[in-house]
Design a protein around this motif. Structure first.
Motif, PDB file in Angstrom:
ATOM      1  N   LEU A 169       1.137  -1.264  -0.074  1.00 46.44           N
ATOM      2  CA  LEU A 169      -0.263  -0.078   0.456  1.00 46.44           C
ATOM      3  C   LEU A 169       0.864   1.235  -0.186  1.00 46.44           C
ATOM      4  N   SER A 170       1.781   1.196   0.080  1.00 45.29           N
ATOM      5  CA  SER A 170       2.803   2.050   0.828  1.00 45.29           C
ATOM      6  C   SER A 170       3.359   2.804  -0.435  1.00 45.29           C
ATOM      7  N   ALA A 171       4.160   1.824  -1.076  1.00 48.73           N
ATOM      8  CA  ALA A 171       4.586   1.904  -2.246  1.00 48.73           C
ATOM      9  C   ALA A 171       3.450   2.333  -3.452  1.00 48.73           C
ATOM     10  N   GLU A 172       2.802   1.177  -3.363  1.00 48.27           N
ATOM     11  CA  GLU A 172       1.112   1.757  -4.151  1.00 48.27           C
ATOM     12  C   GLU A 172       1.044   3.569  -3.803  1.00 48.27           C
ATOM     13  N   ALA A 173       0.474   4.763  -3.224  1.00 53.03           N
ATOM     14  CA  ALA A 173       0.439   5.493  -2.885  1.00 53.03           C
ATOM     15  C   ALA A 173       1.707   6.442  -3.082  1.00 53.03           C
ATOM     16  N   ARG A 174       3.076   6.070  -2.623  1.00 55.65           N
ATOM     17  CA  ARG A 174       4.245   6.742  -3.586  1.00 55.65           C
ATOM     18  C   ARG A 174       4.538   6.398  -5.742  1.00 55.65           C
ATOM     19  N   LEU A 175       4.170   5.811  -5.430  1.00 54.21           N
ATOM     20  CA  LEU A 175       3.836   5.632  -6.795  1.00 54.21           C
ATOM     21  C   LEU A 175       2.848   6.951  -7.520  1.00 54.21           C
ATOM     22  N   SER A 176       1.918   6.678  -7.328  1.00 52.67           N
ATOM     23  CA  SER A 176       0.391   7.496  -7.870  1.00 52.67           C
ATOM     24  C   SER A 176       0.819   9.063  -7.168  1.00 52.67           C
ATOM     25  N   ARG A 177       1.181   9.440  -6.456  1.00 51.88           N
ATOM     26  CA  ARG A 177       1.823  10.873  -6.133  1.00 51.88           C
ATOM     27  C   ARG A 177       2.913  11.244  -7.051  1.00 51.88           C
ATOM     28  N   GLU A 204       3.291  10.036 -10.336  1.00 46.84           N
ATOM     29  CA  GLU A 204       2.319  10.302 -10.752  1.00 46.84           C
ATOM     30  C   GLU A 204       1.674  11.510 -11.676  1.00 46.84           C
ATOM     31  N   ASN A 205       1.038  11.800 -10.746  1.00 48.75           N
ATOM     32  CA  ASN A 205       0.344  12.956 -10.330  1.00 48.75           C
ATOM     33  C   ASN A 205       1.634  14.054 -10.080  1.00 48.75           C
ATOM     34  N   ARG A 206       2.911  13.646  -9.857  1.00 48.18           N
ATOM     35  CA  ARG A 206       3.522  15.277  -9.860  1.00 48.18           C
ATOM     36  C   ARG A 206       3.995  14.652 -11.549  1.00 48.18           C
ATOM     37  N   GLU A 207       4.395  13.824 -12.148  1.00 45.27           N
ATOM     38  CA  GLU A 207       4.819  13.800 -13.180  1.00 45.27           C
ATOM     39  C   GLU A 207       4.026  14.360 -14.084  1.00 45.27           C
ATOM     40  N   ARG A 208       2.871  14.249 -14.481  1.00 45.12           N
ATOM     41  CA  ARG A 208       1.802  14.984 -15.338  1.00 45.12           C
ATOM     42  C   ARG A 208       1.577  16.464 -14.580  1.00 45.12           C
ATOM     43  N   PHE A 209       1.745  16.677 -13.773  1.00 42.05           N
ATOM     44  CA  PHE A 209       1.818  18.488 -13.167  1.00 42.05           C
ATOM     45  C   PHE A 209       2.753  19.188 -14.310  1.00 42.05           C
ATOM     46  N   ALA A 210       4.316  18.029 -13.914  1.00 45.77           N
ATOM     47  CA  ALA A 210       5.656  18.512 -14.633  1.00 45.77           C
ATOM     48  C   ALA A 210       5.829  18.657 -16.528  1.00 45.77           C
ATOM     49  N   ARG A 211       4.791  17.678 -16.692  1.00 51.91           N
ATOM     50  CA  ARG A 211       4.577  17.698 -18.623  1.00 51.91           C
ATOM     51  C   ARG A 211       3.305  19.191 -18.553  1.00 51.91           C
ATOM     52  N   GLU A 212       2.600  19.087 -18.067  1.00 50.58           N
ATOM     53  CA  GLU A 212       1.458  20.527 -18.350  1.00 50.58           C
ATOM     54  C   GLU A 212       2.361  21.708 -17.901  1.00 50.58           C
ATOM     55  N   ARG A 213       3.631  21.809 -17.008  1.00 51.22           N
ATOM     56  CA  ARG A 213       4.396  22.998 -16.728  1.00 51.22           C
ATOM     57  C   ARG A 213       5.199  23.417 -17.333  1.00 51.22           C
ATOM     58  N   ILE A 214       5.620  22.436 -18.299  1.00 53.71           N
ATOM     59  CA  ILE A 214       6.507  22.277 -19.418  1.00 53.71           C
ATOM     60  C   ILE A 214       5.729  23.165 -20.966  1.00 53.71           C
ATOM     61  N   GLY A 215       5.300  22.285 -21.100  1.00 57.54           N
ATOM     62  CA  GLY A 215       3.758  22.890 -22.309  1.00 57.54           C
ATOM     63  C   GLY A 215       4.099  24.203 -22.140  1.00 57.54           C
ATOM     64  N   ALA A 216       3.306  25.086 -20.618  1.00 52.81           N
ATOM     65  CA  ALA A 216       2.491  26.378 -20.533  1.00 52.81           C
ATOM     66  C   ALA A 216       4.285  27.053 -20.363  1.00 52.81           C
ATOM     67  N   GLU A 217       4.907  26.202 -20.003  1.00 55.80           N
ATOM     68  CA  GLU A 217       6.430  27.137 -20.607  1.00 55.80           C
ATOM     69  C   GLU A 217       6.656  27.405 -21.905  1.00 55.80           C
ATOM     70  N   ILE A 218       6.351  26.086 -22.406  1.00 52.94           N
ATOM     71  CA  ILE A 218       7.162  26.700 -23.293  1.00 52.94           C
ATOM     72  C   ILE A 218       6.497  27.580 -25.398  1.00 52.94           C
ATOM     73  N   ARG A 219       4.535  27.156 -24.496  1.00 52.28           N
ATOM     74  CA  ARG A 219       3.930  28.282 -24.988  1.00 52.28           C
ATOM     75  C   ARG A 219       4.337  30.183 -24.553  1.00 52.28           C
ATOM     76  N   SER A 220       5.077  30.279 -23.256  1.00 50.85           N
ATOM     77  CA  SER A 220       4.671  31.710 -22.431  1.00 50.85           C
ATOM     78  C   SER A 220       6.469  31.573 -23.288  1.00 50.85           C
ATOM     79  N   ALA A 221       7.189  31.673 -23.393  1.00 49.96           N
ATOM     80  CA  ALA A 221       8.548  31.520 -24.039  1.00 49.96           C
ATOM     81  C   ALA A 221       7.713  31.445 -25.050  1.00 49.96           C
ATOM     82  N   MET A 222       7.079  30.414 -26.014  1.00 49.64           N
ATOM     83  CA  MET A 222       6.884  31.422 -27.640  1.00 49.64           C
ATOM     84  C   MET A 222       6.288  32.410 -27.849  1.00 49.64           C
TER      85      MET A 222
END
Length: 393
Positions: free
Chosen positions: A288-296, A298-316
């Motif tokens: 349960l602990s490993a699954e929870a850490r993995l879920s957190r 994945e959420n951070r990774e999804r937010f990072a991907r969205e932030r990278i896209g936002a930074e690129i659009r802002s830079a353009m």
């Protein structure tokens, strides 16, 4: 009696090879009869294979895999540092170029006022101009000297900032000299939307930050697999072969008869061992602990991907804005120069005055500075964009 055993674990489904030598002489109780060997002892070897728990993974293999992942984690960290270093160096460089160009504008503005001072002095002596014009122009000279000194101070500060990235062959900081300034800014290519879409797709998949998250996820998956492994029962298959050497002690053979050689020379045994723990709360908690850490993660990774896209659009968007501003600033500079030149011709013909000429000269200087700042802003925007799409240089 004596016993020596060597073991060699492998990464092949957790198989463990073993081999050794054993010697057992003397009298042993019936239940310890297996300890007894022939006179010269016994060589034995075999393999032990975990069929369930410890098959896919175990503690040593999991820690080895995580150690390899930790070594690979260094690569995206280095890439991220290199990208940020390049971006900061580019920003420092274009800031230095802009302040250096501003010094040239301020120096030209002062030179014009100084050359005009002799002209006004001659006209005052001939009575063509009132003496107050000479005082007014002297005030302009002092004001423009102050302006020049401020521009030089900014350039000095920018050169010091650039020295953090500019080094000599011995690695010591170098203060860039004014003679090293480029003659002009490079041309500003129009932003390419097709290239932007390609950069966006590439960065949102292979950005070093996302590669770091992928490795961290892989590390947590090792923990999860190890925790799930602990829930399995232990089912181990052991196959062992042995051979005795030397003379034998009389006794009862395996058939139950008295014999001078009751022990066989060669034996092959197979053993299947099953161990099923009743309580597995610790293992379930680890899952349960490993699954929870993995879920957190994945959420951070999804937010990072969205932030990278936002930074690129802002830079353009910043590149597009500064590109348009640069074109407008260049047109504004050209018009201001035309007005300044026209006003100076009027002054030569006696159709203007020093106040209007000063206004036009300051307008032209301010327009030149605005153009320099927008050109530098465009180059800094390009540096930010390259950093956002993870281009190291």
């Amino acid at each position: 009696s004596g016993d020596a055993l060597l073991e060699q674990p492998t990464r092949l489904w957790g198989a463990r090879f073993f081999g050794g030598y054993r010697i057992g002489r003397g009298d042993f109780a019936a239940y310890d009869g297996g300890i007894q060997t022939k006179r010269d002892g016994e060589l034995r070897g075999g393999i032990e294979l975990p069929l369930l728990r410890g098959g896919r993974t175990d503690e040593p293999r999991a820690r080895l895999a995580q150690g390899q992942i930790d070594r690979r984690l260094v690569e995206p960290e280095i890439d991220l540092q290199q990208i940020e270093f390049t971006r900061a160096a580019s920003v420092a460089y274009w800031t230095w170029v802009a302040t250096g160009r501003n010094v040239e504008v301020a120096r030209q503005l002062l030179d014009v006022a100084q050359r005009r001072q002799d002209q006004i002095a001659g006209r005052v002596e001939r009575g063509a101009l009132p003496s107050i014009d000479l005082v007014d122009n002297e005030r302009l000279i002092i004001d423009r000297r102050i302006r020049l000194r401020g521009a030089e101070r900014d350039a000095e500060q920018a050169a010091i900032g650039l020295s953090l990235f500019l080094r000599d062959p011995q690695g010591q900081p170098v203060i860039a000299a004014e003679e090293q300034l480029p003659l002009e800014f490079p041309p500003e290519p129009e932003p390419d939307r097709n290239a932007f879409e390609s950069d966006l797709a590439r960065a949102t998949e292979g950005h070093p930050l996302l590669r770091r998250f992928a490795l961290e996820r892989e590390r947590l998956e090792v923990d999860l697999e190890l925790a799930r492994n602990e829930l399995l029962p232990a089912l181990d298959l052991r196959v062992e072969g042995s051979r005795d050497f030397g003379s034998d002690k009389p006794g009862i053979s395996s058939e139950g008869t008295i014999s001078n050689g009751p022990r066989g020379d060669t034996e092959v045994k197979a053993l299947l061992r099953l161990e099923l723990p009743v309580q597995r709360r610790r293992a379930r908690g680890q899952v349960l602990s490993a699954e929870a850490r993995l879920s957190r993660l994945e959420n951070r990774e999804r937010f990072a991907r969205e932030r990278i896209g936002a930074e690129i659009r802002s830079a353009m968007a910043n590149i597009e804005a500064t590109f348009a501003q640069t074109a407008a600033a260049r047109r504004n500079r050209d018009l201001a120069l035309r007005l300044r030149d026209a006003e100076e011709r009027k002054l030569t013909l006696g159709l203007s005055n020093l106040i209007d000429v000063n206004i036009r000269e300051l307008q032209a200087a301010d327009a030149a500075v605005d153009l320099i700042e927008t050109q530098a802003a465009y180059q800094r925007a390009v540096a930010d964009y390259r950093a956002a799409v993870a281009t190291p240089r």
